[in-house]
Design a protein around this motif. Structure first.
Motif, PDB file in Angstrom:
ATOM      1  N   ASP A 100       0.773  -1.299   0.040  1.00 35.38           N
ATOM      2  CA  ASP A 100      -0.047  -0.059   0.127  1.00 35.38           C
ATOM      3  C   ASP A 100       0.831   1.363   0.012  1.00 35.38           C
ATOM      4  OD1 ASP A 100       1.070   0.273   2.723  1.00 35.38           O
ATOM      5  OD2 ASP A 100      -0.901  -0.518   3.610  1.00 35.38           O
ATOM      6  N   ALA A 101       0.236   2.525  -0.095  1.00 31.08           N
ATOM      7  CA  ALA A 101       1.038   3.645  -0.103  1.00 31.08           C
ATOM      8  C   ALA A 101       1.894   3.790   1.234  1.00 31.08           C
ATOM      9  CB  ALA A 101      -0.035   4.843  -0.183  1.00 31.08           C
ATOM     10  N   ASN A 102       1.574   3.458   2.242  1.00 35.48           N
ATOM     11  CA  ASN A 102       2.443   3.500   3.491  1.00 35.48           C
ATOM     12  C   ASN A 102       3.520   2.756   3.297  1.00 35.48           C
ATOM     13  OD1 ASN A 102       0.666   5.523   4.690  1.00 35.48           O
ATOM     14  ND2 ASN A 102      -0.690   3.933   5.506  1.00 35.48           N
ATOM     15  N   GLU A 103       3.646   1.722   2.764  1.00 35.65           N
ATOM     16  CA  GLU A 103       4.573   0.725   2.671  1.00 35.65           C
ATOM     17  C   GLU A 103       5.581   1.546   1.704  1.00 35.65           C
ATOM     18  OE1 GLU A 103       4.796  -3.619   2.587  1.00 35.65           O
ATOM     19  OE2 GLU A 103       5.425  -3.037   0.442  1.00 35.65           O
ATOM     20  N   ALA A 104       5.123   2.137   0.557  1.00 41.46           N
ATOM     21  CA  ALA A 104       6.001   2.645  -0.392  1.00 41.46           C
ATOM     22  C   ALA A 104       6.589   3.880   0.103  1.00 41.46           C
ATOM     23  CB  ALA A 104       5.185   2.858  -1.680  1.00 41.46           C
TER      24      ALA A 104
ATOM     25  N   GLU B 182       9.721   3.278   2.263  1.00 38.75           N
ATOM     26  CA  GLU B 182      10.611   2.929   1.562  1.00 38.75           C
ATOM     27  C   GLU B 182      11.546   4.319   1.033  1.00 38.75           C
ATOM     28  OE1 GLU B 182      11.787  -0.264  -1.830  1.00 38.75           O
ATOM     29  OE2 GLU B 182      10.243  -0.590  -0.706  1.00 38.75           O
ATOM     30  N   VAL B 183      10.721   5.035   0.583  1.00 38.30           N
ATOM     31  CA  VAL B 183      11.009   6.155  -0.258  1.00 38.30           C
ATOM     32  C   VAL B 183      11.759   6.954   0.701  1.00 38.30           C
ATOM     33  CG1 VAL B 183      10.733   8.069  -1.703  1.00 38.30           C
ATOM     34  CG2 VAL B 183       9.544   6.051  -2.231  1.00 38.30           C
ATOM     35  N   ALA B 184      11.172   7.395   1.881  1.00 38.24           N
ATOM     36  CA  ALA B 184      11.528   8.220   2.985  1.00 38.24           C
ATOM     37  C   ALA B 184      12.883   7.670   3.443  1.00 38.24           C
ATOM     38  CB  ALA B 184      10.312   8.208   4.198  1.00 38.24           C
ATOM     39  N   GLN B 185      13.094   6.428   3.685  1.00 39.59           N
ATOM     40  CA  GLN B 185      14.242   5.848   3.999  1.00 39.59           C
ATOM     41  C   GLN B 185      15.519   6.176   3.346  1.00 39.59           C
ATOM     42  OE1 GLN B 185      15.296   4.800   6.903  1.00 39.59           O
ATOM     43  NE2 GLN B 185      13.481   4.364   7.714  1.00 39.59           N
ATOM     44  N   GLU B 186      15.093   6.136   1.708  1.00 41.71           N
ATOM     45  CA  GLU B 186      16.141   6.438   0.728  1.00 41.71           C
ATOM     46  C   GLU B 186      16.492   8.185   1.080  1.00 41.71           C
ATOM     47  OE1 GLU B 186      15.254   5.257  -3.305  1.00 41.71           O
ATOM     48  OE2 GLU B 186      16.909   6.539  -4.043  1.00 41.71           O
TER      49      GLU B 186
ATOM     50  N   ALA C 298       7.133  17.549  -5.012  1.00 39.90           N
ATOM     51  CA  ALA C 298       5.883  17.492  -5.787  1.00 39.90           C
ATOM     52  C   ALA C 298       4.899  17.829  -4.625  1.00 39.90           C
ATOM     53  CB  ALA C 298       5.654  16.091  -6.208  1.00 39.90           C
ATOM     54  N   THR C 299       3.654  18.170  -5.280  1.00 42.85           N
ATOM     55  CA  THR C 299       2.550  18.379  -4.662  1.00 42.85           C
ATOM     56  C   THR C 299       1.439  17.433  -4.900  1.00 42.85           C
ATOM     57  OG1 THR C 299       1.755  20.127  -6.212  1.00 42.85           O
ATOM     58  CG2 THR C 299       2.911  20.709  -4.103  1.00 42.85           C
ATOM     59  N   GLY C 300       0.151  17.686  -4.469  1.00 42.76           N
ATOM     60  CA  GLY C 300      -0.810  16.657  -4.941  1.00 42.76           C
ATOM     61  C   GLY C 300      -1.168  15.743  -3.674  1.00 42.76           C
ATOM     62  N   SER C 301      -2.244  15.214  -3.696  1.00 48.91           N
ATOM     63  CA  SER C 301      -2.394  14.206  -2.610  1.00 48.91           C
ATOM     64  C   SER C 301      -1.525  12.908  -2.595  1.00 48.91           C
ATOM     65  CB  SER C 301      -3.964  13.698  -2.679  1.00 48.91           C
ATOM     66  OG  SER C 301      -4.075  13.353  -3.958  1.00 48.91           O
ATOM     67  N   THR C 302      -0.744  12.755  -3.608  1.00 49.55           N
ATOM     68  CA  THR C 302       0.082  11.377  -3.605  1.00 49.55           C
ATOM     69  C   THR C 302       1.238  11.549  -2.532  1.00 49.55           C
ATOM     70  OG1 THR C 302      -0.736  11.203  -6.090  1.00 49.55           O
ATOM     71  CG2 THR C 302       1.531   9.772  -5.060  1.00 49.55           C
ATOM     72  N   PRO C 303       1.851  12.498  -2.614  1.00 50.49           N
ATOM     73  CA  PRO C 303       3.203  12.564  -1.700  1.00 50.49           C
ATOM     74  C   PRO C 303       2.585  12.944  -0.265  1.00 50.49           C
ATOM     75  CG  PRO C 303       2.952  14.645  -3.218  1.00 50.49           C
ATOM     76  CD  PRO C 303       1.894  13.693  -3.413  1.00 50.49           C
ATOM     77  N   VAL C 304       1.438  13.251   0.052  1.00 49.52           N
ATOM     78  CA  VAL C 304       1.113  13.712   1.525  1.00 49.52           C
ATOM     79  C   VAL C 304       1.731  12.457   2.380  1.00 49.52           C
ATOM     80  CG1 VAL C 304      -0.649  13.981   3.236  1.00 49.52           C
ATOM     81  CG2 VAL C 304      -0.758  14.962   0.996  1.00 49.52           C
ATOM     82  N   PRO C 305       1.386  11.145   2.214  1.00 51.07           N
ATOM     83  CA  PRO C 305       2.011  10.364   3.218  1.00 51.07           C
ATOM     84  C   PRO C 305       3.427  10.071   3.309  1.00 51.07           C
ATOM     85  CG  PRO C 305       0.816   8.979   1.456  1.00 51.07           C
ATOM     86  CD  PRO C 305       0.334  10.397   1.221  1.00 51.07           C
ATOM     87  N   LEU C 306       4.256  10.504   2.177  1.00 47.99           N
ATOM     88  CA  LEU C 306       5.503  10.461   2.254  1.00 47.99           C
ATOM     89  C   LEU C 306       5.962  11.541   2.938  1.00 47.99           C
ATOM     90  CD1 LEU C 306       8.227   9.757   1.093  1.00 47.99           C
ATOM     91  CD2 LEU C 306       7.896  11.322  -0.863  1.00 47.99           C
ATOM     92  N   TYR C 307       5.386  12.745   2.964  1.00 45.02           N
ATOM     93  CA  TYR C 307       5.841  14.143   3.939  1.00 45.02           C
ATOM     94  C   TYR C 307       5.462  13.472   5.450  1.00 45.02           C
ATOM     95  CZ  TYR C 307       6.416  16.188  -0.581  1.00 45.02           C
ATOM     96  OH  TYR C 307       6.918  16.533  -2.085  1.00 45.02           O
ATOM     97  N   ARG C 308       4.317  12.932   5.587  1.00 45.64           N
ATOM     98  CA  ARG C 308       4.155  12.616   6.798  1.00 45.64           C
ATOM     99  C   ARG C 308       5.292  11.789   7.575  1.00 45.64           C
ATOM    100  NH1 ARG C 308      -1.394  10.060   6.522  1.00 45.64           N
ATOM    101  NH2 ARG C 308      -2.063  11.898   5.554  1.00 45.64           N
ATOM    102  N   GLU C 309       5.799  10.699   6.767  1.00 46.05           N
ATOM    103  CA  GLU C 309       6.705   9.934   7.089  1.00 46.05           C
ATOM    104  C   GLU C 309       8.005  10.499   7.379  1.00 46.05           C
ATOM    105  OE1 GLU C 309       6.569   6.941   8.278  1.00 46.05           O
ATOM    106  OE2 GLU C 309       8.911   6.229   8.294  1.00 46.05           O
TER     107      GLU C 309
ATOM    108  N   LEU D  72      17.807  14.291  -5.808  1.00 46.84           N
ATOM    109  CA  LEU D  72      16.677  13.476  -5.718  1.00 46.84           C
ATOM    110  C   LEU D  72      15.126  14.117  -6.107  1.00 46.84           C
ATOM    111  CD1 LEU D  72      16.108  10.255  -3.474  1.00 46.84           C
ATOM    112  CD2 LEU D  72      14.056  11.853  -3.996  1.00 46.84           C
ATOM    113  N   GLN D  73      14.418  13.622  -6.858  1.00 45.35           N
ATOM    114  CA  GLN D  73      13.364  14.277  -7.548  1.00 45.35           C
ATOM    115  C   GLN D  73      12.207  13.531  -7.150  1.00 45.35           C
ATOM    116  OE1 GLN D  73      12.578  17.526  -9.004  1.00 45.35           O
ATOM    117  NE2 GLN D  73      10.601  16.695  -8.361  1.00 45.35           N
ATOM    118  N   VAL D  74      11.252  13.951  -6.382  1.00 47.48           N
ATOM    119  CA  VAL D  74      10.031  13.190  -6.013  1.00 47.48           C
ATOM    120  C   VAL D  74       9.151  13.691  -7.056  1.00 47.48           C
ATOM    121  CG1 VAL D  74       8.265  12.790  -4.443  1.00 47.48           C
ATOM    122  CG2 VAL D  74      10.494  12.965  -3.635  1.00 47.48           C
ATOM    123  N   LEU D  75       8.401  12.687  -7.640  1.00 47.87           N
ATOM    124  CA  LEU D  75       7.267  13.054  -8.566  1.00 47.87           C
ATOM    125  C   LEU D  75       5.943  12.221  -8.262  1.00 47.87           C
ATOM    126  CD1 LEU D  75       9.067  12.396 -11.977  1.00 47.87           C
ATOM    127  CD2 LEU D  75       8.505  14.707 -10.975  1.00 47.87           C
TER     128      LEU D  75
END
Ligand code: GLP
Length: 629
Positions: free
Chosen positions: A20-24, A27-31, A51-62, A146-149
């Motif tokens: 799921d999104a949290n697992e992904a 991993e990205v946050a660790q990198e 990047a913005t949008g709803s997609t990176p929100v859980p990444l920023y939370r992590e 590193l570019q997040v998209l």
């Protein structure tokens, strides 16, 4: 490029499929954390593209969690954001500047001078120069490490809409109509969405040393498959990441669902032929060859990478019959089970009869769009259906509609000076398009949807006593794409479940975009059901999943197919039409009621046509369900 396995042979960009999104995101946050730490050890700066949008929100939370709990410091980080809407000031509630501060920067220790977001207020005449300076700034910082998209449904990265060449740089761009439509919910309507944006170019992104693209939900599955497996093309700017030597896509299972290794794995290697995969492969073959299942020949199988399905013991003849029967058994005109009939091969059990069925609808009208015909059948077959509307749906009522209703109510009581409609009307007149609705306006709009819901259901002979309006608080307080449910919301659903003690629950939203309302409602109900584990009634309850018009079922996903007669289809559409406030431009997305019912009509008719092409009976329409275990 090196592939991890033969199943990925068609994939031109390494793609990691997470649970799921949290697992992904973990991993990205660790990198990202490892990169920041290694650079800070040698006193170097790290340049992140964000990047913005709803997609990176859980990444920023992590990342925030890593900062707060693991002491990850962002002092040596410089950031460059991909894009910004043109015309929006930093303060605007939908500006990407504000989004980034609210979702990330305000919660970490990055120095404000190291944050760069394109300026939405730059004058059009100065945009060219401004964009060139943005490029220079990136270069002066040493280039992006590193570019997040994320990815838009047009396949865009940043705001590089179709037509963006691979060497494009930061510039001003006109937004695609699909992008505008997708942003409508954020801006209280399509007409408020800016028409232009400043965006880094595809070339700017390709110059980053490492690129990570993240995507969740079924909405993105087509565009992910095209970007990863299709040709490089200007019509999908993400496809140019194929030429990057260090780009990876991180997707959840729903966003991965159209990749060949998931969707048609037999084309890329040997597979473990589970029954659902066999059904999928055979129905795919039948539709592809334009032949009913029972007419497929051995050579149809062998010519399409499915020779291992055909063995001396299981010829195409045997296989065809097996799959035909398997699909045939999904069809039932008795969604609540057929009383006094052998139910060993039927999707739903015969007893008990009647059944208490609880149809859970995220918003008013979702129930009808997804399963209006089946609801009518449950009524006609003397079951006991109840419909629970989790949210009031008030955010989808345009101001114009609310004004008309308030005026109407006021007409009836002209002398009542301080009446509710009068004060609502005043508030509606004072509010601008961008302002969020006050609690009073939300309440008023909620009433409009209640009235419509009752009259829609009356069209199907469903009496108001069967309706539960839950008006869950998370929706009343929240706004689209930023909803978060709380304990009180879960308890309200638990209470309802225990009151009704259903034999069947009908539910939707399992594969939706995680930030969309149906997905949030699904997660919420799931928690409520878990809370009831151990209850006797739950032991004897079946859960059926239905789908909303955006996405119809694939043959292999279906456990129950309920044929809908022409008359039932008409009744359903007419019932949907009672949701009149949805007929015009709705603030949530500008999808008109007409578009909704046409889509639902088309989906159910297309599915019936598929059953017909497979050589099963020919029905007018089919509503389908999957059993959730
Ligand atoms: C906008 C942004 C993109 C983002 C896309 C998808 O267009 N400019 O950077 O990837 O939306 O948004 P979401 O993540 O909400 O699906």
């Amino acid at each position: 490029m090196k592939q991890n396995s033969q199943y990925e042979q068609l994939e031109k960009i390494p793609t990691r499929i997470a649970r799921d999104a949290n697992e992904a995101c973990r991993e990205v946050a660790q990198e990202i954390a490892a990169l920041i730490r290694s650079k800070s050890d040698s006193n170097q700066k790290v340049v992140l593209g964000l990047a913005t949008g709803s997609t990176p929100v859980p990444l920023y939370r992590e990342l925030i969690r890593l900062h707060q709990e693991d002491g990850l410091s962002f002092k040596n980080v410089i950031t460059f954001n991909l894009d910004e809407y043109h015309g929006l000031s930093q303060k605007h509630p939908e500006s990407y500047w504000r989004f980034m501060h609210e979702q990330l920067f305000d919660h970490i220790d990055i120095p404000s001078g190291q944050v760069n977001v394109p300026d939405g207020k730059v004058a059009t005449s100065e945009a060219f120069e401004y964009c060139a300076t943005y490029e220079e700034k990136i270069e002066a910082a040493g280039g992006i490490d590193l570019q997040v998209l994320g990815i838009g449904r047009t396949g865009h990265i940043g705001f590089n809409e179709p037509g963006s060449p691979p060497d494009s740089l930061t510039r001003m761009i006109a937004l695609d109509s699909l992008t505008i439509r997708d942003a409508a919910a954020d801006f209280q309507g399509e007409r408020n969405v800016p028409r232009h944006a400043i965006t880094m170019g595809v070339g700017t992104i390709l110059a980053a040393k490492r690129v990570v693209l993240i995507a969740w939900g079924q909405n993105k599955s087509d565009v992910i498959a095209e970007a990863v497996e299709g040709p490089e093309t200007e019509s999908i700017s993400a496809s140019f990441l194929q030429r990057h030597s260090n780009a990876t896509f991180f997707v959840d299972q729903s966003a991965a669902s159209r990749l060949t290794r998931i969707d048609r794995p037999w084309l890329v290697g040997p597979v473990d032929w589970k029954p659902s995969l066999i059904r999928k492969a055979v129905s795919w073959l039948s539709l592809k060859q334009g032949k009913p299942i029972l007419k497929l020949l051995d050579e149809d199988y062998t010519e399409n990478g499915m020779s291992d399905l055909i063995t001396p013991r299981s010829t195409s003849y045997h296989l065809n019959i097996e799959v035909f029967n398997d699909i045939q058994r999904t069809i039932t005109g008795w969604p609540g089970g057929k009383p006094n009939a052998d139910d060993s091969q039927r999707p739903e059990r015969a007893n008990p009869h009647p059944k208490r069925a609880l149809i859970i609808s995220p918003e008013p009208d979702n129930d009808l769009l997804g399963m209006g015909g089946t609801l009518k059948r449950l009524m006609d077959q003397r079951h006991d259906p109840r419909i629970a509307y989790l949210t009031s749906g008030s955010l989808m009522v345009p101001d114009s509609e609310a004004k008309a209703m308030a005026e109407f109510a006021q007409e009836l009581q002209p002398e009542a000076d301080e009446s509710l409609p009068r004060s609502t009307l005043r508030q509606l007149e004072e509010k601008s398009e961008f302002d969020l609705d006050s609690a009073e306006i939300r309440d008023f709009k909620g009433h409009i949807r209640r009235v419509e819901t009752r009259s829609a259901l009356r069209r199907l002979d469903v009496q108001p006593k069967r309706i539960h309006f839950l008006d869950l608080a998370f929706y009343q307080k929240g706004r689209p794409r930023q909803f978060r449910f709380e304990e009180a919301d879960v308890s309200a659903v638990v209470e309802l479940l225990r009151e009704v003690q259903p034999h069947q629950i009908y539910l939707t939203g399992i594969e939706a975009d995680p930030s969309a309302l149906p997905a949030i409602c699904f997660a919420l109900v799931n928690q409520a059901i878990e809370r009831c584990s151990g209850d006797d009634w739950l032991e004897d309850c079946r859960i059926w999943l239905y789908r909303l018009p955006e996405r119809s079922w694939e043959i292999e996903e279906i456990d129950m197919a309920v044929p809908i007669s022409p008359k039932e289809l008409t009744d359903k559409i007419q019932a949907i039409y009672h949701h009149k406030s949805q007929r015009s431009q709705s603030p949530g997305g500008d999808v008109s009621l007409r578009e909704h019912w046409q889509q639902t009509e088309k989906n159910t008719q297309d599915l019936a046509a598929q059953y017909d092409h497979l050589g099963l009976a020919e029905y007018e329409a089919i509503e389908a369900f999957q059993r959730w275990r």
